[in-house]
Scaffold this motif. Structure first.
Motif, PDB file in Angstrom:
ATOM      1  N   ARG A   3       0.852  -1.192   0.000  1.00  0.00           N
ATOM      2  CA  ARG A   3       0.000   0.000   0.000  1.00  0.00           C
ATOM      3  C   ARG A   3       0.884   1.238   0.000  1.00  0.00           C
ATOM      4  O   ARG A   3       1.843   1.316   0.767  1.00  0.00           O
ATOM      5  N   ALA A   4       0.527   2.181  -0.843  1.00  0.00           N
ATOM      6  CA  ALA A   4       1.183   3.486  -0.868  1.00  0.00           C
ATOM      7  C   ALA A   4       0.084   4.535  -0.815  1.00  0.00           C
ATOM      8  O   ALA A   4      -0.920   4.424  -1.527  1.00  0.00           O
ATOM      9  N   GLU A   5       0.264   5.537   0.037  1.00  0.00           N
ATOM     10  CA  GLU A   5      -0.736   6.598   0.166  1.00  0.00           C
ATOM     11  C   GLU A   5      -0.069   7.949  -0.022  1.00  0.00           C
ATOM     12  O   GLU A   5       1.084   8.138   0.358  1.00  0.00           O
ATOM     13  N   THR A   6      -0.836   8.871  -0.587  1.00  0.00           N
ATOM     14  CA  THR A   6      -0.379  10.244  -0.716  1.00  0.00           C
ATOM     15  C   THR A   6      -1.596  11.159  -0.686  1.00  0.00           C
ATOM     16  O   THR A   6      -2.682  10.755  -1.080  1.00  0.00           O
ATOM     17  N   VAL A   7      -1.381  12.358  -0.215  1.00  0.00           N
ATOM     18  CA  VAL A   7      -2.440  13.357  -0.191  1.00  0.00           C
ATOM     19  C   VAL A   7      -2.161  14.334  -1.321  1.00  0.00           C
ATOM     20  O   VAL A   7      -1.045  14.854  -1.458  1.00  0.00           O
ATOM     21  N   ILE A   8      -3.192  14.579  -2.142  1.00  0.00           N
ATOM     22  CA  ILE A   8      -3.039  15.426  -3.328  1.00  0.00           C
ATOM     23  C   ILE A   8      -3.982  16.618  -3.211  1.00  0.00           C
ATOM     24  O   ILE A   8      -5.164  16.462  -2.917  1.00  0.00           O
ATOM     25  N   SER A   9      -3.429  17.800  -3.484  1.00  0.00           N
ATOM     26  CA  SER A   9      -4.222  19.042  -3.483  1.00  0.00           C
ATOM     27  C   SER A   9      -4.688  19.329  -4.903  1.00  0.00           C
ATOM     28  O   SER A   9      -4.103  20.160  -5.613  1.00  0.00           O
ATOM     29  N   ALA A  10      -5.698  18.601  -5.316  1.00  0.00           N
ATOM     30  CA  ALA A  10      -6.263  18.760  -6.655  1.00  0.00           C
ATOM     31  C   ALA A  10      -7.671  18.183  -6.634  1.00  0.00           C
ATOM     32  O   ALA A  10      -7.991  17.360  -5.774  1.00  0.00           O
TER      33      ALA A  10
ATOM     34  N   ALA B 132       3.927   9.558  -6.210  1.00  0.00           N
ATOM     35  CA  ALA B 132       4.612  10.856  -6.199  1.00  0.00           C
ATOM     36  C   ALA B 132       4.420  11.565  -7.537  1.00  0.00           C
ATOM     37  O   ALA B 132       4.174  12.773  -7.587  1.00  0.00           O
ATOM     38  N   ALA B 133       4.506  10.824  -8.627  1.00  0.00           N
ATOM     39  CA  ALA B 133       4.330  11.416  -9.956  1.00  0.00           C
ATOM     40  C   ALA B 133       2.878  11.836 -10.192  1.00  0.00           C
ATOM     41  O   ALA B 133       2.624  12.879 -10.827  1.00  0.00           O
ATOM     42  N   LEU B 134       1.931  11.052  -9.698  1.00  0.00           N
ATOM     43  CA  LEU B 134       0.518  11.416  -9.811  1.00  0.00           C
ATOM     44  C   LEU B 134       0.264  12.732  -9.072  1.00  0.00           C
ATOM     45  O   LEU B 134      -0.430  13.608  -9.574  1.00  0.00           O
ATOM     46  N   LYS B 135       0.851  12.878  -7.914  1.00  0.00           N
ATOM     47  CA  LYS B 135       0.711  14.110  -7.131  1.00  0.00           C
ATOM     48  C   LYS B 135       1.247  15.307  -7.925  1.00  0.00           C
ATOM     49  O   LYS B 135       0.568  16.334  -8.044  1.00  0.00           O
ATOM     50  N   ARG B 136       2.451  15.155  -8.495  1.00  0.00           N
ATOM     51  CA  ARG B 136       3.046  16.257  -9.291  1.00  0.00           C
ATOM     52  C   ARG B 136       2.161  16.590 -10.471  1.00  0.00           C
ATOM     53  O   ARG B 136       1.893  17.758 -10.756  1.00  0.00           O
ATOM     54  N   ALA B 137       1.681  15.575 -11.196  1.00  0.00           N
ATOM     55  CA  ALA B 137       0.865  15.815 -12.399  1.00  0.00           C
ATOM     56  C   ALA B 137      -0.471  16.442 -12.047  1.00  0.00           C
ATOM     57  O   ALA B 137      -0.950  17.344 -12.753  1.00  0.00           O
TER      58      ALA B 137
ATOM     59  N   LYS C 126      10.082  -5.663  -3.641  1.00  0.00           N
ATOM     60  CA  LYS C 126      10.697  -4.345  -3.488  1.00  0.00           C
ATOM     61  C   LYS C 126      10.457  -3.493  -4.726  1.00  0.00           C
ATOM     62  O   LYS C 126      10.115  -2.311  -4.626  1.00  0.00           O
ATOM     63  N   ALA C 127      10.589  -4.074  -5.897  1.00  0.00           N
ATOM     64  CA  ALA C 127      10.365  -3.323  -7.142  1.00  0.00           C
ATOM     65  C   ALA C 127       8.921  -2.855  -7.237  1.00  0.00           C
ATOM     66  O   ALA C 127       8.653  -1.738  -7.696  1.00  0.00           O
ATOM     67  N   MET C 128       7.981  -3.685  -6.795  1.00  0.00           N
ATOM     68  CA  MET C 128       6.570  -3.281  -6.835  1.00  0.00           C
ATOM     69  C   MET C 128       6.307  -2.142  -5.851  1.00  0.00           C
ATOM     70  O   MET C 128       5.632  -1.168  -6.184  1.00  0.00           O
ATOM     71  N   LYS C 129       6.838  -2.255  -4.629  1.00  0.00           N
ATOM     72  CA  LYS C 129       6.655  -1.194  -3.633  1.00  0.00           C
ATOM     73  C   LYS C 129       7.275   0.115  -4.119  1.00  0.00           C
ATOM     74  O   LYS C 129       6.655   1.180  -4.008  1.00  0.00           O
ATOM     75  N   ASP C 130       8.486   0.029  -4.653  1.00  0.00           N
ATOM     76  CA  ASP C 130       9.155   1.231  -5.166  1.00  0.00           C
ATOM     77  C   ASP C 130       8.366   1.838  -6.320  1.00  0.00           C
ATOM     78  O   ASP C 130       8.230   3.062  -6.415  1.00  0.00           O
TER      79      ASP C 130
ATOM     80  N   PRO D 283       6.195   7.015 -13.942  1.00  0.00           N
ATOM     81  CA  PRO D 283       7.509   6.382 -14.081  1.00  0.00           C
ATOM     82  C   PRO D 283       7.495   4.869 -13.867  1.00  0.00           C
ATOM     83  O   PRO D 283       8.508   4.208 -14.088  1.00  0.00           O
ATOM     84  N   TRP D 284       6.365   4.312 -13.434  1.00  0.00           N
ATOM     85  CA  TRP D 284       6.277   2.873 -13.175  1.00  0.00           C
ATOM     86  C   TRP D 284       5.540   2.161 -14.300  1.00  0.00           C
ATOM     87  O   TRP D 284       6.048   1.208 -14.884  1.00  0.00           O
ATOM     88  N   VAL D 285       4.339   2.601 -14.604  1.00  0.00           N
ATOM     89  CA  VAL D 285       3.591   2.063 -15.745  1.00  0.00           C
ATOM     90  C   VAL D 285       3.820   3.059 -16.876  1.00  0.00           C
ATOM     91  O   VAL D 285       3.139   4.071 -16.970  1.00  0.00           O
ATOM     92  N   VAL D 286       4.808   2.771 -17.699  1.00  0.00           N
ATOM     93  CA  VAL D 286       5.287   3.758 -18.669  1.00  0.00           C
ATOM     94  C   VAL D 286       4.504   3.772 -19.973  1.00  0.00           C
ATOM     95  O   VAL D 286       4.685   4.668 -20.802  1.00  0.00           O
ATOM     96  N   LYS D 287       3.627   2.790 -20.155  1.00  0.00           N
ATOM     97  CA  LYS D 287       2.789   2.732 -21.350  1.00  0.00           C
ATOM     98  C   LYS D 287       1.539   1.946 -20.989  1.00  0.00           C
ATOM     99  O   LYS D 287       1.623   0.925 -20.301  1.00  0.00           O
ATOM    100  N   ALA D 288       0.380   2.431 -21.442  1.00  0.00           N
ATOM    101  CA  ALA D 288      -0.872   1.730 -21.153  1.00  0.00           C
ATOM    102  C   ALA D 288      -1.869   1.989 -22.278  1.00  0.00           C
ATOM    103  O   ALA D 288      -1.896   3.077 -22.854  1.00  0.00           O
TER     104      ALA D 288
END
Length: 167
Positions: A30-37, A159-164, A148-152, A57-62
């Motif tokens: 689980r990863a959590e972040t708070v986004i102001s959007a 973090a990238a979703l927050k920036r975007a 570890k790769a999945m958690k990272d 940066p993780w799912v680079v194409k979809a």
């Protein structure tokens, strides 16, 4: 009578497109972040698959659809290794929860499911919970080899979703 009981049991267990709850052999990241959007903007980024190449940066194409049962094909970075994966969209709550499960060859051995849940906060921000469930008797091995790769990857995606979203 036996057939009727089997049908009832299948109906009572829910749809195969309902997200699975953790079980005895489950590993949950689980990863959590708070986004102001606005919540709609965040959900829009999560479901705009062609846009992943610009911010994720993780799912680079979809590519694929967003309705339950639709297929989504992705390229995911696990550490320095790029892997192609196929997913099936699960039932969710439009605008609030988007889930998919693995549908490729690995799904024969380990069940994988990822849900992103958006929870509005009293201060106008949105809590984004990115949860990956790995299930089955081989889930411990998956955790050992790529955990570890999945958690990272999940942390980097949040973090990238927050920036975007906050642009």
């Amino acid at each position: 009578m036996l057939a009727a009981g089997l049908v009832f049991a299948m109906l009572a267990s829910g749809s195969p497109l309902d997200p699975r709850e953790p079980g005895e052999h489950s590993v949950v990241y689980r990863a959590e972040t708070v986004i102001s959007a606005p919540q709609e903007r965040i959900y829009g980024l999560i479901t705009d698959f062609p846009g992943y190449a610009r911010w994720n940066p993780w799912v680079v194409k979809a590519a694929g659809g967003t309705a339950p049962g639709d297929e989504v094909r992705v390229d995911v970075l696990l550490g320095s290794v790029k892997m192609a994966a196929k997913h099936t969209v699960l039932n969710g709550v439009p605008g609030r929860r988007f889930c998919w499960k693995d549908a490729g060859w690995n799904a024969w051995f380990v069940y994988g499911q990822r849900c992103r849940t958006l929870t509005p906060q009293p201060d106008g921000t949105v809590l984004v919970t990115n949860e990956l469930l790995v299930d089955g008797v081989l889930s411990g091995g998956a955790d050992l080899f790529i955990g570890k790769a999945m958690k990272d990857g999940m942390q980097a995606e949040n973090a990238a979703l927050k920036r975007a979203a906050e642009l």
